[in-house]
Design a protein around this motif. Structure first.
Motif, PDB file in Angstrom:
ATOM      1  N   PRO A  19       0.809  -1.223   0.000  1.00 51.04           N
ATOM      2  CA  PRO A  19       0.000   0.000   0.000  1.00 51.04           C
ATOM      3  C   PRO A  19       0.845   1.277   0.000  1.00 51.04           C
ATOM      4  N   ASP A  20       1.950   1.264   0.729  1.00 47.65           N
ATOM      5  CA  ASP A  20       2.748   2.480   0.855  1.00 47.65           C
ATOM      6  C   ASP A  20       3.873   2.585  -0.155  1.00 47.65           C
ATOM      7  N   MET A  21       3.970   1.626  -1.039  1.00 45.09           N
ATOM      8  CA  MET A  21       4.975   1.711  -2.094  1.00 45.09           C
ATOM      9  C   MET A  21       4.260   2.285  -3.310  1.00 45.09           C
ATOM     10  N   PRO A  22       4.497   3.576  -3.635  1.00 43.51           N
ATOM     11  CA  PRO A  22       3.586   4.282  -4.557  1.00 43.51           C
ATOM     12  C   PRO A  22       3.872   4.004  -6.029  1.00 43.51           C
ATOM     13  N   THR A  23       3.921   2.741  -6.391  1.00 40.46           N
ATOM     14  CA  THR A  23       4.224   2.353  -7.763  1.00 40.46           C
ATOM     15  C   THR A  23       2.952   2.061  -8.550  1.00 40.46           C
ATOM     16  N   TYR A  24       1.819   2.615  -8.083  1.00 44.22           N
ATOM     17  CA  TYR A  24       0.545   2.346  -8.760  1.00 44.22           C
ATOM     18  C   TYR A  24      -0.369   3.549  -8.651  1.00 44.22           C
ATOM     19  N   SER A  25      -1.347   3.593  -9.562  1.00 47.60           N
ATOM     20  CA  SER A  25      -2.355   4.650  -9.472  1.00 47.60           C
ATOM     21  C   SER A  25      -3.727   4.056  -9.197  1.00 47.60           C
ATOM     22  N   GLY A  26      -4.043   2.924  -9.799  1.00 47.68           N
ATOM     23  CA  GLY A  26      -5.394   2.404  -9.620  1.00 47.68           C
ATOM     24  C   GLY A  26      -5.552   0.977 -10.077  1.00 47.68           C
ATOM     25  N   GLY A  27      -6.642   0.734 -10.818  1.00 44.85           N
ATOM     26  CA  GLY A  27      -7.053  -0.621 -11.158  1.00 44.85           C
ATOM     27  C   GLY A  27      -6.012  -1.441 -11.920  1.00 44.85           C
ATOM     28  N   LEU A  28      -5.328  -0.800 -12.881  1.00 44.53           N
ATOM     29  CA  LEU A  28      -4.351  -1.545 -13.688  1.00 44.53           C
ATOM     30  C   LEU A  28      -3.217  -2.067 -12.809  1.00 44.53           C
ATOM     31  N   GLY A  29      -2.752  -1.212 -11.899  1.00 39.46           N
ATOM     32  CA  GLY A  29      -1.673  -1.604 -10.998  1.00 39.46           C
ATOM     33  C   GLY A  29      -2.128  -2.641  -9.988  1.00 39.46           C
ATOM     34  N   LYS A 461      -4.392   1.262  -1.445  1.00 40.81           N
ATOM     35  CA  LYS A 461      -4.772  -0.144  -1.250  1.00 40.81           C
ATOM     36  C   LYS A 461      -5.311  -0.429   0.154  1.00 40.81           C
ATOM     37  N   ARG A 462      -4.805   0.315   1.143  1.00 43.59           N
ATOM     38  CA  ARG A 462      -5.272   0.064   2.507  1.00 43.59           C
ATOM     39  C   ARG A 462      -6.721   0.538   2.665  1.00 43.59           C
ATOM     40  N   THR A 463      -6.985   1.752   2.132  1.00 43.66           N
ATOM     41  CA  THR A 463      -8.356   2.273   2.175  1.00 43.66           C
ATOM     42  C   THR A 463      -9.305   1.304   1.463  1.00 43.66           C
ATOM     43  N   THR A 464      -8.854   0.789   0.324  1.00 51.76           N
ATOM     44  CA  THR A 464      -9.694  -0.138  -0.435  1.00 51.76           C
ATOM     45  C   THR A 464     -10.156  -1.288   0.449  1.00 51.76           C
ATOM     46  N   ARG A 465      -9.204  -1.900   1.142  1.00 54.19           N
ATOM     47  CA  ARG A 465      -9.533  -3.104   1.910  1.00 54.19           C
ATOM     48  C   ARG A 465     -10.552  -2.792   3.004  1.00 54.19           C
ATOM     49  N   LEU A 466     -10.375  -1.633   3.651  1.00 54.06           N
ATOM     50  CA  LEU A 466     -11.327  -1.242   4.687  1.00 54.06           C
ATOM     51  C   LEU A 466     -12.703  -0.984   4.086  1.00 54.06           C
TER      52      LEU A 466
END
Ligand SMILES: *Cc1c(COP(=O)(O)O)cnc(C)c1O
Length: 586
Positions: A19-29, A461-466
């Motif tokens: 979640p904290d490794m900012p190598t993504y923006s959204g769904g594709l990542g 990603k963390r917000t997503t899971r919650l």
């Protein structure tokens, strides 16, 4: 344990691992990360390549009015990744740009490892500008993007070679951003045959090796670059930089483009009168297997790309990454072995209803706490809660739910209280996306305590899971047929959260009305318009969903349980990767 010679190389512009490794923006990542995790679980001999992004995508800030501003993310790659000693050189505008790689090992259930290499140009040997090439995900203009894609595609193939991965049989391009890898492969094939020119044989060789997954159902969404720009970026114009290590040249592309006589379809690489290189057509032309990411998206892609045989493999999510702790405990007890065999989640049907409810309420408390922590608002865990989180971009229509505030007040009054939790980032240059966030803030103020709205900032990603585990219903309102697949609804299903969605993307396959969730609108995208879709959505909430939640709790839990059993057991990357193995890889 690592397999000596990975035979599938997976290329993606973004990969979400931590979640904290900012190598993504959204769904594709998110999809890329989940694919790799399942490949590791299945002991697939895979290696993956992406870019590092030292500034990440961005941190989202929202002011009082909901206006988004962005700041770069300050992170330290060595906290997560291991620098590799190998280097490679990519020719960009005649400059020899040095590239290094950082390694992240994704370990599967049995200890099998899939290494992921993040390419990085931030080296003192490079010019200031080149050092920034792996700075920002989806930042900059066409020129910046093409240079990034050169590092990813051409640099990626070379780096794998430098790292000693010489047994790769399949190169999987996750979206067209990685298409330039085909050019590196063409040159490699020619060089291996001690030829200067690319021949039909090289094209056949490369085709045998390449797999392409397209994700974008709208023509405007596909990367296209003017040929002038391509020529400038890729051409080894100055003689002094001619380098046997980097055999790619503009000539290669010219030859490919010039082979119309031999290969009819190849002219489409530069479709239209504007003489642009279309990354999607490049990948289509040079892949042996091409797929869309849901059945409907396969159909839409076949219409869009004419003669190309486009199959479909419906997306999934990595089950154990998205299941909240209380559900993990429940599955461990009632469906032992569910992580090794996601299909066995069908047996969730025998989990007692009250246990499902208990686990759900625990997940909901965690979400309510997160809302308080991030917004200061205290939500009520006994009030029906609608969750909506995704990229804030016009086609996703995040503001459909707040398009008629009187209607929302009326539903709360007559069917039972409701509260709404939002999250999502707009691309820094997406003004309309940013205005949608502001509209949500306006609605929040206008509705006050009648229907409470919270907007959790800086979706990750963390917000997503919650959110996908703590909401009572997961809402999706895209303008069809623009949602290629969508995956957050699959994450919700795994946590027993029913879906209320427009019939588009994966939901056309996962939808059983009143059993796994509910539909908004019809199966015909032609009939979709804002007004009718809103009416359909409000009608379902008013007459079906909210009354069921408050007055028929056991019926509601039946839907929750079926969502796990019917959709959690299928819409996962374990099933998806197995389909790639069968249909695409081997
Ligand atoms: C899953 C996920 C997405 C994708 O959600 P969609 O439903 O496909 O829009 C986007 N961002 C993050 C952080 C995710 O975890």
């Amino acid at each position: 344990m690592e397999t000596a010679s990975p035979s599938v190389a997976y290329f993606s512009m973004e990969i979400a691992l931590e979640p904290d490794m900012p190598t993504y923006s959204g769904g594709l990542g998110a999809l890329a990360g989940d694919t790799i995790r399942s490949a590791a679980d299945l002991e697939l001999p895979m290696v993956a390549v992406s870019l590092l992004y030292r500034n990440g995508y961005f941190t989202q800030h929202l002011d009082e009015s909901g206006w988004q501003t962005e700041t770069p993310i300050d992170w330290n790659p060595s906290d997560y990744l291991v620098e590799q000693p190998e280097r490679t050189t990519v020719q960009i505008e005649g400059r020899a740009v040095q590239v290094r790689a950082w390694r992240f090992d994704v370990e599967g259930l049995t200890g099998h490892t899939v290494p992921v290499f993040f390419l990085d140009t931030d080296l003192p040997e490079n010019t200031e500008w080149d050092r920034q090439l792996t700075g920002t995900l989806y930042g900059g203009d066409d020129h910046y993007r093409l240079c990034q894609e050169t590092v990813l595609g051409i640099g990626g193939v070379q780096m794998l070679h430098a790292l000693g991965y010489d047994q790769v049989q399949r190169f999987h391009m996750n979206e067209g951003h990685a298409s330039l890898l085909t050019l590196a492969l063409l040159d490699r094939s020619a060089t291996q045959h001690e030829r200067e020119a690319i021949t039909r044989q090289d094209i056949e060789t490369v085709r045998e090796q390449c797999v392409f997954t397209t994700h974008t159902p709208v023509p405007a969404g596909h990367d296209k670059f003017s040929l002038d720009l391509v020529e400038r970026v890729l051409d080894r114009s100055s003689e002094q930089f001619v380098d046997a290590e980097d055999p790619y040249s503009m000539e290669t592309l010219r030859r490919i483009l010039g082979m119309n006589g031999e290969l009819q379809d190849l002219h489409e690489v530069t479709q239209g009168s504007d003489n642009r290189l279309n990354m999607t057509y490049l990948a289509l032309n040079l892949s042996n297997y091409v797929n869309g990411v849901a059945k409907k998206h396969g159909e839409v892609s076949r219409l869009m790309f004419g003669d190309y045989p486009v199959d479909s493999i419906t997306n999934g999510v990595h089950a154990s990454s998205w299941v909240a702790e209380p559900f993990r405990a429940l599955f461990d007890e009632h469906v032992p072995g569910w992580e090794e065999d996601n299909f066995s989640l069908r047996y969730a049907l025998k989990i007692p209803r009250e246990k499902i409810w208990e686990a759900h309420q625990t997940a909901k408390e965690a979400l309510v706490d997160e809302v308080e922590r991030t917004t200061g608002q205290r939500f009520d865990p006994n009030v029906f809660t609608i969750g909506f989180a995704r990229r804030m971009t016009p086609y996703k229509r995040a503001d459909l739910l707040i398009s008629d505030l009187d209607r929302l007040r009326m539903i709360a009054e007559r069917s039972g209280p409701l509260q709404i939790i939002y999250a999502g980032k707009a691309h820094p240059r997406d003004e309309e996306g940013k205005r949608i966030i502001q509209r949500i803030f306006n609605a929040k103020d206008a509705l006050g305590n009648n229907v409470r709205i919270a907007y959790i900032p800086d979706y990750n990603k963390r917000t997503t899971r919650l959110m996908v585990s703590g909401s009572d219903v997961w809402l999706n309102t895209p303008k069809p047929p623009n949602e290629a697949s969508g995956t957050s609804g699959m994450k919700a299903a795994l946590n027993g959260v029913p879906h209320l969605s427009i019939l588009d993307g994966w939901w056309l396959e996962g939808w059983i009305e009143g059993t796994t969730g509910w539909a908004i609108g019809t199966t015909d995208p032609e009939t979709s318009n804002r007004t009718d879709d809103a009416t359909s959505m409000y009608g379902k909430l008013r007459h079906v969903i909210v009354p069921k939640y408050y007055n028929d709790r056991s019926g509601y839990v039946d839907v929750m349980r079926s969502a796990i059993a019917l959709n959690g057991s299928f819409f996962n990357t374990q099933r998806m990767v197995q389909q790639y193995v069968l249909k695409a890889y081997f």
